[in-house]
Motif scaffolding. Structure first.
Motif, PDB file in Angstrom:
ATOM      1  N   UNK A 121      23.879 -32.610  17.852  1.00 18.66           N
ATOM      2  CA  UNK A 121      23.654 -33.784  17.861  1.00 18.66           C
ATOM      3  C   UNK A 121      23.023 -34.453  16.781  1.00 18.66           C
ATOM      4  N   UNK A 122      23.632 -35.810  16.369  1.00 19.74           N
ATOM      5  CA  UNK A 122      22.817 -36.725  15.654  1.00 19.74           C
ATOM      6  C   UNK A 122      21.652 -37.447  16.190  1.00 19.74           C
ATOM      7  N   UNK A 123      20.613 -36.789  16.218  1.00 20.83           N
ATOM      8  CA  UNK A 123      19.541 -37.413  17.602  1.00 20.83           C
ATOM      9  C   UNK A 123      19.138 -38.860  17.064  1.00 20.83           C
ATOM     10  N   UNK A 124      18.957 -39.613  18.076  1.00 18.44           N
ATOM     11  CA  UNK A 124      18.273 -41.061  17.809  1.00 18.44           C
ATOM     12  C   UNK A 124      17.070 -40.811  17.112  1.00 18.44           C
ATOM     13  N   UNK A 125      16.593 -41.466  15.971  1.00 15.34           N
ATOM     14  CA  UNK A 125      15.430 -41.226  15.504  1.00 15.34           C
ATOM     15  C   UNK A 125      14.095 -41.412  16.176  1.00 15.34           C
ATOM     16  N   UNK A 126      14.226 -42.366  17.175  1.00 14.10           N
ATOM     17  CA  UNK A 126      13.021 -42.724  17.839  1.00 14.10           C
ATOM     18  C   UNK A 126      12.423 -41.542  19.062  1.00 14.10           C
ATOM     19  N   UNK A 127      13.500 -40.789  19.231  1.00 10.28           N
ATOM     20  CA  UNK A 127      12.993 -39.814  20.324  1.00 10.28           C
ATOM     21  C   UNK A 127      13.306 -38.249  19.971  1.00 10.28           C
ATOM     22  N   UNK A 128      13.788 -38.300  18.638  1.00  9.63           N
ATOM     23  CA  UNK A 128      14.191 -36.852  18.308  1.00  9.63           C
ATOM     24  C   UNK A 128      13.362 -35.734  18.526  1.00  9.63           C
ATOM     25  N   UNK A 129      11.897 -36.042  18.076  1.00 16.71           N
ATOM     26  CA  UNK A 129      10.915 -34.838  18.130  1.00 16.71           C
ATOM     27  C   UNK A 129      10.405 -34.695  19.685  1.00 16.71           C
ATOM     28  N   UNK A 130      10.520 -35.715  20.646  1.00 13.82           N
ATOM     29  CA  UNK A 130      10.316 -35.584  21.935  1.00 13.82           C
ATOM     30  C   UNK A 130      11.419 -34.813  22.658  1.00 13.82           C
ATOM     31  N   UNK A 131      12.553 -34.895  22.337  1.00  9.17           N
ATOM     32  CA  UNK A 131      13.671 -34.329  22.767  1.00  9.17           C
ATOM     33  C   UNK A 131      13.747 -32.658  22.337  1.00  9.17           C
ATOM     34  N   UNK A 132      13.357 -32.534  21.174  1.00  4.19           N
ATOM     35  CA  UNK A 132      13.415 -31.109  20.649  1.00  4.19           C
ATOM     36  C   UNK A 132      12.129 -30.432  21.672  1.00  4.19           C
ATOM     37  N   UNK A 133      11.018 -30.891  21.704  1.00  5.99           N
ATOM     38  CA  UNK A 133       9.934 -30.355  22.406  1.00  5.99           C
ATOM     39  C   UNK A 133      10.350 -29.928  23.773  1.00  5.99           C
ATOM     40  N   UNK A 134      11.074 -31.058  24.465  1.00  6.15           N
ATOM     41  CA  UNK A 134      11.638 -30.810  25.892  1.00  6.15           C
ATOM     42  C   UNK A 134      12.564 -29.685  25.725  1.00  6.15           C
ATOM     43  N   UNK A 158      10.719 -26.772   9.855  1.00 10.21           N
ATOM     44  CA  UNK A 158      11.058 -25.659   9.057  1.00 10.21           C
ATOM     45  C   UNK A 158       9.823 -25.426   8.109  1.00 10.21           C
ATOM     46  N   UNK A 159       8.635 -25.861   8.074  1.00  9.32           N
ATOM     47  CA  UNK A 159       7.625 -25.757   7.162  1.00  9.32           C
ATOM     48  C   UNK A 159       6.974 -24.511   7.268  1.00  9.32           C
ATOM     49  N   UNK A 160       6.284 -23.831   6.120  1.00  9.72           N
ATOM     50  CA  UNK A 160       5.825 -22.405   6.103  1.00  9.72           C
ATOM     51  C   UNK A 160       4.405 -23.062   6.039  1.00  9.72           C
ATOM     52  N   UNK A 161       3.608 -21.897   6.698  1.00  8.67           N
ATOM     53  CA  UNK A 161       2.045 -21.977   6.737  1.00  8.67           C
ATOM     54  C   UNK A 161       1.349 -22.538   5.536  1.00  8.67           C
ATOM     55  N   UNK A 162       0.333 -23.270   5.431  1.00  8.48           N
ATOM     56  CA  UNK A 162      -0.380 -23.523   4.240  1.00  8.48           C
ATOM     57  C   UNK A 162       0.343 -24.589   3.582  1.00  8.48           C
ATOM     58  N   UNK A 163       1.049 -25.553   3.970  1.00 11.88           N
ATOM     59  CA  UNK A 163       1.877 -26.461   3.467  1.00 11.88           C
ATOM     60  C   UNK A 163       1.539 -27.837   4.201  1.00 11.88           C
ATOM     61  N   UNK A 164       1.525 -28.824   3.418  1.00  9.31           N
ATOM     62  CA  UNK A 164       1.366 -30.241   4.199  1.00  9.31           C
ATOM     63  C   UNK A 164       2.066 -30.722   5.244  1.00  9.31           C
ATOM     64  N   UNK A 165       3.369 -30.124   5.484  1.00  9.58           N
ATOM     65  CA  UNK A 165       4.395 -30.388   6.543  1.00  9.58           C
ATOM     66  C   UNK A 165       4.025 -29.538   7.768  1.00  9.58           C
ATOM     67  N   UNK A 166       3.476 -28.302   7.377  1.00 10.38           N
ATOM     68  CA  UNK A 166       3.148 -27.407   8.690  1.00 10.38           C
ATOM     69  C   UNK A 166       2.223 -27.959   9.899  1.00 10.38           C
ATOM     70  N   UNK A 167       2.815 -27.816  11.176  1.00  8.59           N
ATOM     71  CA  UNK A 167       1.928 -28.335  12.181  1.00  8.59           C
ATOM     72  C   UNK A 167       2.640 -27.909  13.456  1.00  8.59           C
ATOM     73  N   UNK A 168       2.228 -28.468  14.409  1.00  7.59           N
ATOM     74  CA  UNK A 168       2.499 -27.808  15.749  1.00  7.59           C
ATOM     75  C   UNK A 168       4.000 -27.991  15.956  1.00  7.59           C
ATOM     76  N   UNK A 169       4.697 -28.849  15.649  1.00 10.91           N
ATOM     77  CA  UNK A 169       6.224 -28.413  15.622  1.00 10.91           C
ATOM     78  C   UNK A 169       6.793 -27.379  15.210  1.00 10.91           C
ATOM     79  N   UNK A 172       5.645 -24.157  17.196  1.00 11.06           N
ATOM     80  CA  UNK A 172       6.551 -23.993  18.527  1.00 11.06           C
ATOM     81  C   UNK A 172       7.865 -23.524  18.376  1.00 11.06           C
ATOM     82  N   UNK A 173       8.508 -24.357  17.112  1.00 10.58           N
ATOM     83  CA  UNK A 173       9.911 -23.984  16.775  1.00 10.58           C
ATOM     84  C   UNK A 173      10.186 -22.639  16.385  1.00 10.58           C
ATOM     85  N   UNK A 174       9.169 -22.168  15.522  1.00 11.09           N
ATOM     86  CA  UNK A 174       9.593 -20.872  14.740  1.00 11.09           C
ATOM     87  C   UNK A 174       9.174 -19.846  15.706  1.00 11.09           C
ATOM     88  N   UNK A 175       8.424 -20.224  16.742  1.00 13.11           N
ATOM     89  CA  UNK A 175       7.889 -19.083  17.722  1.00 13.11           C
ATOM     90  C   UNK A 175       9.141 -18.647  18.551  1.00 13.11           C
TER      91      UNK A 175
END
Length: 278
Positions: A121-134, A158-169, A172-175
């Protein structure tokens, strides 16, 4: 065997006929270039015999590309009634396309679409992250998920640890999945062009998936850990045991969440469950 019983009209004609001007409130940005759409469908891997789910098909450009693969069937989930009318016209040209006029956030895809199933899917920008978590909560139900996000969101996934983009998503995604960035999509490829670039991410669920209890505990753990990024973990995780939890897991309480690898979060998860008597 032809994909359609008759050639479908050009996408721009579909947009004009059904007044499909992109609705900003729905996060709509349409892709119309056939070669690019074919590349996106190919990036999803071998779809032979798979029931593919598409969210937000709009005028149906990606839908056409997906029907051109060996997919057994395509189910398009669309909220916008204008796009539902447009995609229904396409469904009249094939028996391999089903339209669901519903909110993707409310749709129980595993109950609606038989296995094996994949999401492209080309996800709607406003709910893309919410859909992914679901969908991550149901990861075992999917063969793969090939999803387009704003570039910033894709980089966080896709972020690696110890980078500014690395976070909860990221955790969860990489786990739960093997995650790869497939391609960048320039803003100019869309109609209308968004203000940011986009990227395609492929997530393949890992063979062994956590129990419901483990999943919910990891969600609590990562929410607390990244809730206040500047805090040391002993403070951020105070409600879950703080320094005692971290020391039991062999993790320095003075570290911050963004420095922990996914493996270290798994260690914390096991320790947390043991302390809670799981």
């Amino acid at each position: 065997m032809p994909v359609f019983s008759a050639p479908p009209p050009p996408l721009r004609d579909i947009i004009k006929a059904f007044d499909l001007r992109a609705d900003k409130s729905l996060g709509q940005h349409f892709l119309l270039e056939p070669d690019l759409l074919a590349r996106i469908a190919a990036a999803a891997g071998d779809l032979s015999g798979v029931n593919v789910v598409e969210v937000g098909p709009g005028p149906g450009g990606l839908t056409r590309a997906l029907l051109g693969t060996g997919a057994a069937h395509v189910t398009a989930i669309e909220y916008d009634p204008r796009a539902v009318a447009a995609i229904t016209a396409l469904a009249q040209l094939t028996d391999r396309l089903t339209i669901l006029h519903t909110d993707a956030m409310q749709a129980d895809i595993p109950a609606l679409v038989p296995a094996p199933r994949a999401i492209v899917a080309n996800l709607p920008y406003n709910i893309g992250t919410l859909l992914l978590v679901r969908w991550l909560e149901q990861a075992a139900a999917y063969q793969s998920m090939t999803l387009m996000f704003q570039l910033e969101v894709a980089e966080r996934i896709c972020a690696a640890p110890d980078t500014s983009a690395y976070g909860r998503i990221s955790v969860l995604s990489q786990w739960l999945c093997d995650v790869t960035m497939q391609m960048h999509i320039p803003a100019g490829a869309f109609a209308p062009p968004p203000k940011v670039e986009s990227a395609l991410v492929r997530l393949v669920p890992k063979p062994e998936q956590p129990s419901r209890r483990e999943l919910k505990a990891m969600e609590r753990l990562t929410a607390a850990a990244f809730g206040q990024r500047r805090k040391m973990l002993r403070g951020a995780l105070k409600s879950l045991g703080g320094a005692e939890l971290l020391e039991a897991a062999g993790i320095d309480p003075q570290r911050r969440a963004e420095t922990l690898s996914v493996v270290e979060f798994c260690t914390l998860l096991r320790t947390l469950l043991e302390r809670e008597g799981a």
